[in-house]
Design a protein around this motif. Structure first.
Motif, mmCIF file in Angstrom:
data_model
loop_
_atom_site.group_PDB
_atom_site.id
_atom_site.type_symbol
_atom_site.label_atom_id
_atom_site.label_comp_id
_atom_site.label_asym_id
_atom_site.label_seq_id
_atom_site.Cartn_x
_atom_site.Cartn_y
_atom_site.Cartn_z
ATOM 1 N N LEU A 78 1.046 -0.841 -21.327
ATOM 2 C CA LEU A 78 2.304 -0.668 -22.063
ATOM 3 C C LEU A 78 3.446 -0.286 -21.120
ATOM 4 O O LEU A 78 4.572 -0.772 -21.242
ATOM 5 C CB LEU A 78 2.157 0.438 -23.125
ATOM 6 C CG LEU A 78 1.353 0.110 -24.372
ATOM 7 C CD1 LEU A 78 1.273 1.326 -25.288
ATOM 8 C CD2 LEU A 78 1.977 -1.051 -25.122
ATOM 9 N N TYR A 79 3.127 0.587 -20.178
ATOM 10 C CA TYR A 79 4.126 1.052 -19.213
ATOM 11 C C TYR A 79 4.585 -0.108 -18.332
ATOM 12 O O TYR A 79 5.785 -0.294 -18.084
ATOM 13 C CB TYR A 79 3.481 2.155 -18.364
ATOM 14 C CG TYR A 79 4.416 3.042 -17.592
ATOM 15 C CD1 TYR A 79 5.732 3.255 -17.989
ATOM 16 C CD2 TYR A 79 3.973 3.703 -16.453
ATOM 17 C CE1 TYR A 79 6.572 4.093 -17.271
ATOM 18 C CE2 TYR A 79 4.806 4.547 -15.722
ATOM 19 C CZ TYR A 79 6.104 4.724 -16.142
ATOM 20 O OH TYR A 79 6.933 5.552 -15.420
ATOM 21 N N LEU A 80 3.622 -0.896 -17.893
ATOM 22 C CA LEU A 80 3.933 -2.052 -17.053
ATOM 23 C C LEU A 80 4.802 -3.048 -17.825
ATOM 24 O O LEU A 80 5.789 -3.576 -17.305
ATOM 25 C CB LEU A 80 2.629 -2.717 -16.601
ATOM 26 C CG LEU A 80 2.762 -3.938 -15.707
ATOM 27 C CD1 LEU A 80 3.422 -3.581 -14.385
ATOM 28 C CD2 LEU A 80 1.397 -4.575 -15.442
ATOM 29 N N THR A 106 2.815 4.460 -8.899
ATOM 30 C CA THR A 106 2.034 5.298 -9.814
ATOM 31 C C THR A 106 0.978 4.454 -10.533
ATOM 32 O O THR A 106 -0.172 4.876 -10.696
ATOM 33 C CB THR A 106 2.973 5.967 -10.855
ATOM 34 O OG1 THR A 106 3.984 6.656 -10.140
ATOM 35 C CG2 THR A 106 2.230 6.914 -11.760
ATOM 36 N N ILE A 107 1.384 3.261 -10.944
ATOM 37 C CA ILE A 107 0.427 2.376 -11.635
ATOM 38 C C ILE A 107 -0.709 2.006 -10.673
ATOM 39 O O ILE A 107 -1.890 2.040 -11.047
ATOM 40 C CB ILE A 107 1.140 1.120 -12.193
ATOM 41 C CG1 ILE A 107 2.108 1.548 -13.305
ATOM 42 C CG2 ILE A 107 0.136 0.093 -12.712
ATOM 43 C CD1 ILE A 107 2.963 0.430 -13.872
ATOM 44 N N LEU A 108 -0.341 1.703 -9.434
ATOM 45 C CA LEU A 108 -1.366 1.368 -8.426
ATOM 46 C C LEU A 108 -2.353 2.526 -8.268
ATOM 47 O O LEU A 108 -3.576 2.337 -8.274
ATOM 48 C CB LEU A 108 -0.714 1.096 -7.073
ATOM 49 C CG LEU A 108 -0.108 -0.285 -6.840
ATOM 50 C CD1 LEU A 108 0.719 -0.280 -5.569
ATOM 51 C CD2 LEU A 108 -1.188 -1.353 -6.733
ATOM 52 N N GLU A 109 -1.792 3.721 -8.152
ATOM 53 C CA GLU A 109 -2.641 4.907 -7.963
ATOM 54 C C GLU A 109 -3.565 5.110 -9.150
ATOM 55 O O GLU A 109 -4.745 5.393 -8.999
ATOM 56 C CB GLU A 109 -1.753 6.139 -7.826
ATOM 57 C CG GLU A 109 -1.599 6.620 -6.402
ATOM 58 C CD GLU A 109 -0.611 7.755 -6.329
ATOM 59 O OE1 GLU A 109 -0.893 8.819 -6.902
ATOM 60 O OE2 GLU A 109 0.453 7.560 -5.713
ATOM 61 N N GLN A 137 -7.761 4.396 -23.523
ATOM 62 C CA GLN A 137 -6.386 4.819 -23.818
ATOM 63 C C GLN A 137 -5.519 4.774 -22.562
ATOM 64 O O GLN A 137 -4.361 4.372 -22.614
ATOM 65 C CB GLN A 137 -6.385 6.229 -24.428
ATOM 66 C CG GLN A 137 -5.030 6.661 -24.988
ATOM 67 C CD GLN A 137 -4.441 5.654 -25.977
ATOM 68 O OE1 GLN A 137 -5.114 5.218 -26.909
ATOM 69 N NE2 GLN A 137 -3.187 5.257 -25.756
ATOM 70 N N GLU A 138 -6.126 5.181 -21.419
ATOM 71 C CA GLU A 138 -5.374 5.128 -20.157
ATOM 72 C C GLU A 138 -5.004 3.692 -19.808
ATOM 73 O O GLU A 138 -3.879 3.423 -19.376
ATOM 74 C CB GLU A 138 -6.212 5.723 -19.017
ATOM 75 C CG GLU A 138 -6.076 7.222 -18.874
ATOM 76 C CD GLU A 138 -6.922 7.738 -17.722
ATOM 77 O OE1 GLU A 138 -6.356 8.146 -16.714
ATOM 78 O OE2 GLU A 138 -8.173 7.702 -17.859
ATOM 79 N N LEU A 139 -5.959 2.793 -20.023
ATOM 80 C CA LEU A 139 -5.696 1.377 -19.729
ATOM 81 C C LEU A 139 -4.565 0.856 -20.618
ATOM 82 O O LEU A 139 -3.648 0.165 -20.150
ATOM 83 C CB LEU A 139 -6.973 0.555 -19.947
ATOM 84 C CG LEU A 139 -6.850 -0.947 -19.668
ATOM 85 C CD1 LEU A 139 -6.583 -1.222 -18.193
ATOM 86 C CD2 LEU A 139 -8.107 -1.695 -20.111
ATOM 87 N N VAL A 140 -4.634 1.222 -21.901
ATOM 88 C CA VAL A 140 -3.586 0.803 -22.837
ATOM 89 C C VAL A 140 -2.234 1.335 -22.362
ATOM 90 O O VAL A 140 -1.239 0.597 -22.295
ATOM 91 C CB VAL A 140 -3.897 1.316 -24.269
ATOM 92 C CG1 VAL A 140 -2.717 1.097 -25.200
ATOM 93 C CG2 VAL A 140 -5.139 0.621 -24.825
ATOM 94 N N ASP A 141 -2.190 2.618 -22.004
ATOM 95 C CA ASP A 141 -0.921 3.230 -21.574
ATOM 96 C C ASP A 141 -0.362 2.536 -20.332
ATOM 97 O O ASP A 141 0.843 2.305 -20.230
ATOM 98 C CB ASP A 141 -1.118 4.724 -21.279
ATOM 99 C CG ASP A 141 -1.173 5.540 -22.570
ATOM 100 O OD1 ASP A 141 -0.802 4.983 -23.628
ATOM 101 O OD2 ASP A 141 -1.610 6.702 -22.532
ATOM 102 N N THR A 198 12.949 5.209 -7.319
ATOM 103 C CA THR A 198 12.167 5.749 -8.447
ATOM 104 C C THR A 198 11.493 4.612 -9.225
ATOM 105 O O THR A 198 10.380 4.762 -9.724
ATOM 106 C CB THR A 198 13.071 6.581 -9.392
ATOM 107 O OG1 THR A 198 13.908 7.411 -8.606
ATOM 108 C CG2 THR A 198 12.251 7.431 -10.342
ATOM 109 N N VAL A 199 12.195 3.480 -9.320
ATOM 110 C CA VAL A 199 11.581 2.313 -9.977
ATOM 111 C C VAL A 199 10.341 1.892 -9.184
ATOM 112 O O VAL A 199 9.267 1.634 -9.752
ATOM 113 C CB VAL A 199 12.592 1.138 -10.074
ATOM 114 C CG1 VAL A 199 11.928 -0.094 -10.658
ATOM 115 C CG2 VAL A 199 13.807 1.527 -10.900
ATOM 116 N N LEU A 200 10.492 1.873 -7.855
ATOM 117 C CA LEU A 200 9.345 1.481 -7.010
ATOM 118 C C LEU A 200 8.214 2.500 -7.145
ATOM 119 O O LEU A 200 7.028 2.143 -7.120
ATOM 120 C CB LEU A 200 9.795 1.366 -5.548
ATOM 121 C CG LEU A 200 10.670 0.150 -5.250
ATOM 122 C CD1 LEU A 200 11.325 0.268 -3.888
ATOM 123 C CD2 LEU A 200 9.852 -1.137 -5.332
#
Lengths: 416, 198
Positions: free
Chosen positions: A251-253, A210-213, A244-248, A203-205
């Protein structure tokens, strides 16, 4: 009060019920829990919020602090009854772990002194509660049979893998020894957590995939499993997605890389589980694919607020550091450490380390960044000292590859 | 709102956490206040004990005056908890006011906060009135006498049952902070801002 020198899980107590009748119960019994109504935590309001919101947070935080102080002052048997059977307490603690501000968050420190004070006080009380929950022996009179302790914490979800990761990132920096002891104790008494960890790593992977996608960068899995759509070229990229998507995403990364690093740093025994899922190669390939794209987007996109742009850059750069440090931790604990300890399979570990370094060669951006933080020449020199017969052609080839990575990125090496 | 978190994804998508419905809130602040009142009402000091204490140490004239002040406290308590609650809730609130004001000469920020935390928003005039009434009672009975009485009966002033766990543990507030590899290169951020107005 329960009787002494017998583990809590074997004790019986005789008490009066609400009607005044005497009854004998196991010391750990839901009827001995007190109805306290712990309230779930919410993070402090942002600066610029209304006084009513501040007041609401203060009241909530005082309630939780007061309740946890009460909990910590309970005798051993009553504490465990509350912890095991009070669902509202478990939710309260979980909500704190999940939502409490990290030092990395935008507004980690509230500007209102009253809010900051109560948040600090709550932070300490939550930590002490988890510390007590991770302790099966408080004194020679107050203890739980270790194996039963392992069952209790596991079956009641008092600890789970996400909670332990939260504990590391929230409290690990300043209290590393205590958090290490807590987590080590939990894994030792309940080895099923290793199985859970093994189930969690995919799930971590998936988070990285998800970020790549989201950045419009194909991941290996997706390429292999699904045919590319004809309109795939219209997919959004880091340059074209909304701000906003870029910011999210950044932040997630930032949160993900910091949390993984904190967890592995505090509990290195988890490195082998991550390693068995080829985490190292997935992370290096993720780094190579994503970092240049995100960097370009942060540099080139038009930001009305330049402070936001600088902040995003710092977060991205911090994420890079954490990914590199995570790779180093994994290499250190799975290959280098066993070599330095000089056990039986030194040659196998050395071979594995060289294979990893070789697999880094095509990831030029990652390799040069890694080499800047943790010079590969130093590790190779260590290898040569530990194993004088190591293939010199191979090590020379590796070092040339590192130099070539530096050349291709157009940067100059800082170290000699 | 919290930023996106790795552990949030793990809670949602992996199979290793308890599945709670976080949209369903177990307790809110209002329920919590009611619970605190209920717990307080079960603890040491009662209105009956206060009335008895005020009457046993005084002569008849003083008792009449005390009775008047006790009524004022009850009335203020009624205004604070609201009319819809029964006599038991009102007396419990009166005990709370007596405990809160027995060693105070005015309604300060701390007292306002304490009352609000227990009952929610309340009319300040009721707090003022109860504070004044308690002060008059204490003046008649003697500060130390009242203090001894409250300390003997009131659990709020002795919340620790034995020593609290972790009291001696050194806790550090230090947390992970941003540690970037490099600053944003000037070429990227400032090239858009170059002044071309020669």
């Amino acid at each position: 009060m329960a009787c002494a020198r017998v583990p809590l899980d074997e004790q019986q107590v005789t008490e009066r019920d609400a009607a005044g009748r005497e009854r004998t119960l196991p010391a750990l019994h839901p009827h001995r829990m007190e109805g306290r109504c712990f309230v779930p935590y919410k993070p402090p309001p942002d600066d610029g919020c209304s006084p009513a919101e501040v007041e609401e947070f203060l009241e909530l935080a005082r309630f939780i602090t007061e309740d946890l102080d009460w909990l910590l002052s309970l005798p051993h048997d009553k504490f465990w009854c509350q912890v095991v059977f009070d669902e509202s307490l478990q939710r309260c603690l979980d909500s704190y772990l999940h939502q409490a501000p990290r030092g990395l968050d935008f507004a980690a420190l509230p500007s209102s002194p009253a809010v900051a004070d109560i948040q600090r006080s709550l932070h300490r009380t939550v930590f002490l509660t988890f510390l007590r929950m991770a302790t099966y022996k408080e004194s020679k009179d107050n203890f739980i049979t270790p194996s039963v302790f392992g069952e209790i914490v596991y079956e009641n979800f008092l600890f789970d893998i996400p909670k332990m990761m939260d504990l590391c990132v929230l409290f690990g920096k300043g209290n590393s020894q205590l958090v290490h002891k807590m987590i080590e104790n939990i894994f030792t008494q309940q080895p099923s957590y290793y199985r859970d960890l093994d189930e969690t790593v995919p799930t971590v992977l998936q988070v990285f995939d998800t970020i790549l996608e989201k950045c419009g960068l194909q991941c290996d899995g997706a390429t292999a499993m699904e045919p590319l759509k004809l309109n795939a070229h219209q997919q959004r990229t880091a340059m074209t997605m909304s701000l906003q998507e870029l910011v999210d995403i950044i932040l997630y990364l930032c949160d993900s890389t910091s949390t993984i690093y904190a967890f592995l740093d505090i509990f290195p025994a988890a490195c082998s589980t991550f390693h068995s899922h080829s985490f190292l190669s997935r992370l290096t390939s993720f780094y190579e694919t994503t970092v240049p794209d995100l960097e370009k987007a942060v540099k080139k996109r038009n930001f009305d607020d330049k402070r936001r742009q600088e902040d995003l850059w710092k977060r991205l750069s911090h994420s890079c550091r954490k990914m590199i440090e995570t790779c180093h931790l994994l290499l250190h604990h799975t290959c280098l450490q066993p070599i330095l300890e000089g056990g039986e399979n030194t040659q196998t570990f050395a071979e594995e380390l060289l294979q990893h370094f070789t697999s880094f060669l095509p990831e030029k951006r990652f390799l040069s960044d890694y080499d800047e933080q943790f010079p590969i020449a130093d590790d190779i020199s260590l290898l040569q000292q530990a194993l004088p017969l190591i293939d010199e052609t191979r090590t020379s080839y590796l070092l040339e590859g590192v130099q070539s990575a530096w050349d291709s990125t157009g940067r100059r090496k800082q170290h000699s | 709102m919290s930023p996106p978190r790795l552990t949030g994804a793990l809670r949602s998508f992996s199979n290793v956490s308890k599945k709670d419905d976080f949209t369903e809130q177990l307790y809110d602040l209002k329920t919590k206040r009611l619970k605190r009142r209920e717990l307080f009402a079960r603890e040491g000091l009662t209105w009956h004990k206060i009335v008895h204490f005020c009457s046993e140490h005084q002569d008849k004239a003083q008792q009449q005056a005390a009775s008047q002040e006790l009524k004022s406290i009850l009335l203020a308590a009624k205004q604070i908890v609201g009319d819809e609650h029964g006599q038991e809730a009102i007396e419990s609130a009166a005990v709370f006011l007596f405990e809160t004001f027995h060693n105070k000469d005015h309604v300060g920020t701390e007292e306002t906060r304490t009352i609000k935390q227990m009952f929610g928003p309340f009319p300040s005039s009721a707090a003022e009135a109860s504070c004044a009434a308690v002060a008059k009672l204490v003046a008649q009975l003697g500060d130390s006498h009242v203090e001894d009485f409250v300390q003997t009966h009131c659990s709020r002033h002795n919340p620790q049952r034995g020593s609290a766990f972790g009291r001696n543990i050194a806790f550090s507030y230090e947390s992970y902070t941003l540690d970037p590899l490099e600053d944003l290169p000037n070429s990227g951020i400032h090239e858009d801002n170059v002044n071309l107005d020669f």
